[in-house]
Design a protein around this motif. Structure first.
Motif, PDB file in Angstrom:
ATOM      1  N   SER A  12     114.912 144.063  49.818  1.00 30.53           N
ATOM      2  CA  SER A  12     116.188 144.297  50.509  1.00 30.53           C
ATOM      3  C   SER A  12     116.386 145.800  50.596  1.00 30.53           C
ATOM      4  O   SER A  12     116.119 146.516  49.627  1.00 30.53           O
ATOM      5  N   ARG A  14     119.427 146.940  51.593  1.00 26.12           N
ATOM      6  CA  ARG A  14     120.897 147.086  51.586  1.00 26.12           C
ATOM      7  C   ARG A  14     121.334 148.013  50.447  1.00 26.12           C
ATOM      8  O   ARG A  14     120.861 147.898  49.326  1.00 26.12           O
ATOM      9  N   SER A  17     122.538 146.265  47.351  1.00 30.20           N
ATOM     10  CA  SER A  17     121.727 145.060  47.167  1.00 30.20           C
ATOM     11  C   SER A  17     121.830 144.465  45.759  1.00 30.20           C
ATOM     12  O   SER A  17     121.616 145.148  44.754  1.00 30.20           O
ATOM     13  N   ASN A  19     119.744 142.342  44.702  1.00 34.71           N
ATOM     14  CA  ASN A  19     118.366 142.284  44.194  1.00 34.71           C
ATOM     15  C   ASN A  19     117.942 143.612  43.581  1.00 34.71           C
ATOM     16  O   ASN A  19     117.217 143.638  42.593  1.00 34.71           O
ATOM     17  N   GLU A  78     116.486 136.404  50.187  1.00 33.33           N
ATOM     18  CA  GLU A  78     115.972 135.368  51.102  1.00 33.33           C
ATOM     19  C   GLU A  78     116.664 135.565  52.447  1.00 33.33           C
ATOM     20  O   GLU A  78     117.886 135.591  52.510  1.00 33.33           O
ATOM     21  N   ASN A  80     116.815 133.827  56.118  1.00 37.67           N
ATOM     22  CA  ASN A  80     116.464 132.697  56.984  1.00 37.67           C
ATOM     23  C   ASN A  80     115.321 131.869  56.401  1.00 37.67           C
ATOM     24  O   ASN A  80     114.331 131.566  57.050  1.00 37.67           O
ATOM     25  N   ARG A  81     115.514 131.580  55.096  1.00 32.70           N
ATOM     26  CA  ARG A  81     114.597 130.712  54.344  1.00 32.70           C
ATOM     27  C   ARG A  81     113.177 131.270  54.222  1.00 32.70           C
ATOM     28  O   ARG A  81     112.205 130.520  54.089  1.00 32.70           O
ATOM     29  N   SER A 114     120.517 135.476  45.300  1.00 32.52           N
ATOM     30  CA  SER A 114     121.165 135.156  46.563  1.00 32.52           C
ATOM     31  C   SER A 114     122.563 134.636  46.287  1.00 32.52           C
ATOM     32  O   SER A 114     122.823 134.078  45.213  1.00 32.52           O
TER      33      SER A 114
HETATM   34  C1  FMN Z   1     119.448 138.075  58.013  1.00 31.50           C
HETATM   35  C2  FMN Z   1     119.982 137.331  56.805  1.00 31.50           C
HETATM   36  C3  FMN Z   1     119.517 136.064  56.541  1.00 31.50           C
HETATM   37  C4  FMN Z   1     119.948 135.396  55.367  1.00 31.50           C
HETATM   38  N1  FMN Z   1     119.407 134.182  55.064  1.00 31.50           N
HETATM   39  C5  FMN Z   1     119.670 133.627  53.859  1.00 31.50           C
HETATM   40  C6  FMN Z   1     118.945 132.477  53.422  1.00 31.50           C
HETATM   41  O1  FMN Z   1     118.076 131.952  54.099  1.00 31.50           O
HETATM   42  N2  FMN Z   1     119.231 131.979  52.197  1.00 31.50           N
HETATM   43  C7  FMN Z   1     120.184 132.544  51.370  1.00 31.50           C
HETATM   44  O2  FMN Z   1     120.404 132.058  50.271  1.00 31.50           O
HETATM   45  N3  FMN Z   1     120.887 133.635  51.770  1.00 31.50           N
HETATM   46  C8  FMN Z   1     120.642 134.200  52.980  1.00 31.50           C
HETATM   47  N4  FMN Z   1     121.295 135.338  53.363  1.00 31.50           N
HETATM   48  C9  FMN Z   1     122.340 135.878  52.485  1.00 31.50           C
HETATM   49  C10 FMN Z   1     121.729 136.750  51.413  1.00 31.50           C
HETATM   50  O3  FMN Z   1     121.456 135.939  50.284  1.00 31.50           O
HETATM   51  C11 FMN Z   1     122.725 137.845  51.000  1.00 31.50           C
HETATM   52  O4  FMN Z   1     122.963 138.675  52.100  1.00 31.50           O
HETATM   53  C12 FMN Z   1     122.205 138.651  49.823  1.00 31.50           C
HETATM   54  O5  FMN Z   1     123.233 139.527  49.401  1.00 31.50           O
HETATM   55  C13 FMN Z   1     120.950 139.431  50.212  1.00 31.50           C
HETATM   56  O6  FMN Z   1     120.407 140.078  49.092  1.00 31.50           O
HETATM   57  P1  FMN Z   1     120.741 141.615  48.750  1.00 31.50           P
HETATM   58  O7  FMN Z   1     122.156 141.632  48.195  1.00 31.50           O
HETATM   59  O8  FMN Z   1     119.742 141.995  47.724  1.00 31.50           O
HETATM   60  O9  FMN Z   1     120.647 142.413  50.009  1.00 31.50           O
HETATM   61  C14 FMN Z   1     120.898 136.004  54.516  1.00 31.50           C
HETATM   62  C15 FMN Z   1     121.382 137.283  54.838  1.00 31.50           C
HETATM   63  C16 FMN Z   1     120.938 137.942  55.953  1.00 31.50           C
HETATM   64  C17 FMN Z   1     121.448 139.342  56.240  1.00 31.50           C
END
Ligand code: FMN
Length: 183
Positions: A12, A14, A17, A19, A78, A80-81, A114
């Motif tokens: 990530s 972000r 984040s 993570n 994650e 989009n899976r 997540s």
């Molecule tokens: C493009 C996109 C797709 C996502 N798809 C999923 C997903 O498939 N499964 C899920 O549990 N969360 C999904 N999320 C939500 C993320 O879990 C959430 O944004 C999380 O904070 C991402 O991790 P980070 O905080 O380390 O950036 C998605 C977020 C984004 C921006």
């Protein structure tokens, strides 16, 4: 001085984040003989096989950091899976040119956080598939599917509550995993 250096790849970019926070927090659960470095993957260009013969500096840096590490931990979001494109891009970069992969043989650990209920389980399964192809011996258990909830981190950024005990157990297993492959 630490005896084992672990490269940590965060899936990530972000700023805040979860993570990245998790990656920072788990490093504090390891014994002093282990040190951790979060590698930068945000400045890598999109992978293009045309550049294999003369990779740009950020790619050479990443490959050097992975090559010199005793192990690699992936802490991924994650999307989009599956795994985020930025992570796959970094993996592809350091796997090339063919036969000169930086990943091969490095003992790997996989975690993810997540907001979703299954805590990156699907992304991690996809990642494990990739790591198997890259010939990275990957810790199987415990799996670490972390759902981000209020109170997961304390104000100092450490893991709090029941997750702390779980992640301490995860780190203890990973430490033993790295030592096994270093022996
Ligand atoms: C493009 C996109 C797709 C996502 N798809 C999923 C997903 O498939 N499964 C899920 O549990 N969360 C999904 N999320 C939500 C993320 O879990 C959430 O944004 C999380 O904070 C991402 O991790 P980070 O905080 O380390 O950036 C998605 C977020 C984004 C921006």
């Amino acid at each position: 001085m630490s005896q084992y250096e672990i490269a940590v790849v965060v899936g990530s970019l972000r700023r805040d984040s979860f993570n990245r926070k998790l990656a920072t927090a788990i490093a504090r659960l390891a014994p002093p003989e282990f040190s951790f470095k979060q590698v930068n993957i945000g400045d890598l260009p999109l992978y293009n096989q045309d550049n294999d013969a003369a990779p740009p500096e950020p790619v050479r840096r990443l490959k050097g950091e992975i090559t010199s590490a005793n192990g690699v931990i992936f802490v991924t979001a994650e999307y989009n899976r599956s795994i985020p494109g930025v992570l796959k891009n970094a993996i592809d970069h350091a796997s090339r040119p063919y036969g000169q992969s930086a990943w091969a043989g490095k003992p790997a650990g996989v975690l993810g956080a997540s907001v979703g209920a299954i805590g990156t389980a699907v992304a991690q399964q996809h990642l494990r598939n990739v790591l198997a192809y890259l010939d990275m011996p990957t810790l199987g258990q415990p799996e670490a599917f972390i759902q981000v909830k209020e109170g997961l981190f304390d104000p100092a950024g450490d893991i709090s509550g029941s997750s702390k005990q779980f992640l301490q157990g995860w780190m203890d297993r990973y430490v033993a995993w790295v030592k096994k492959y270093a022996a």
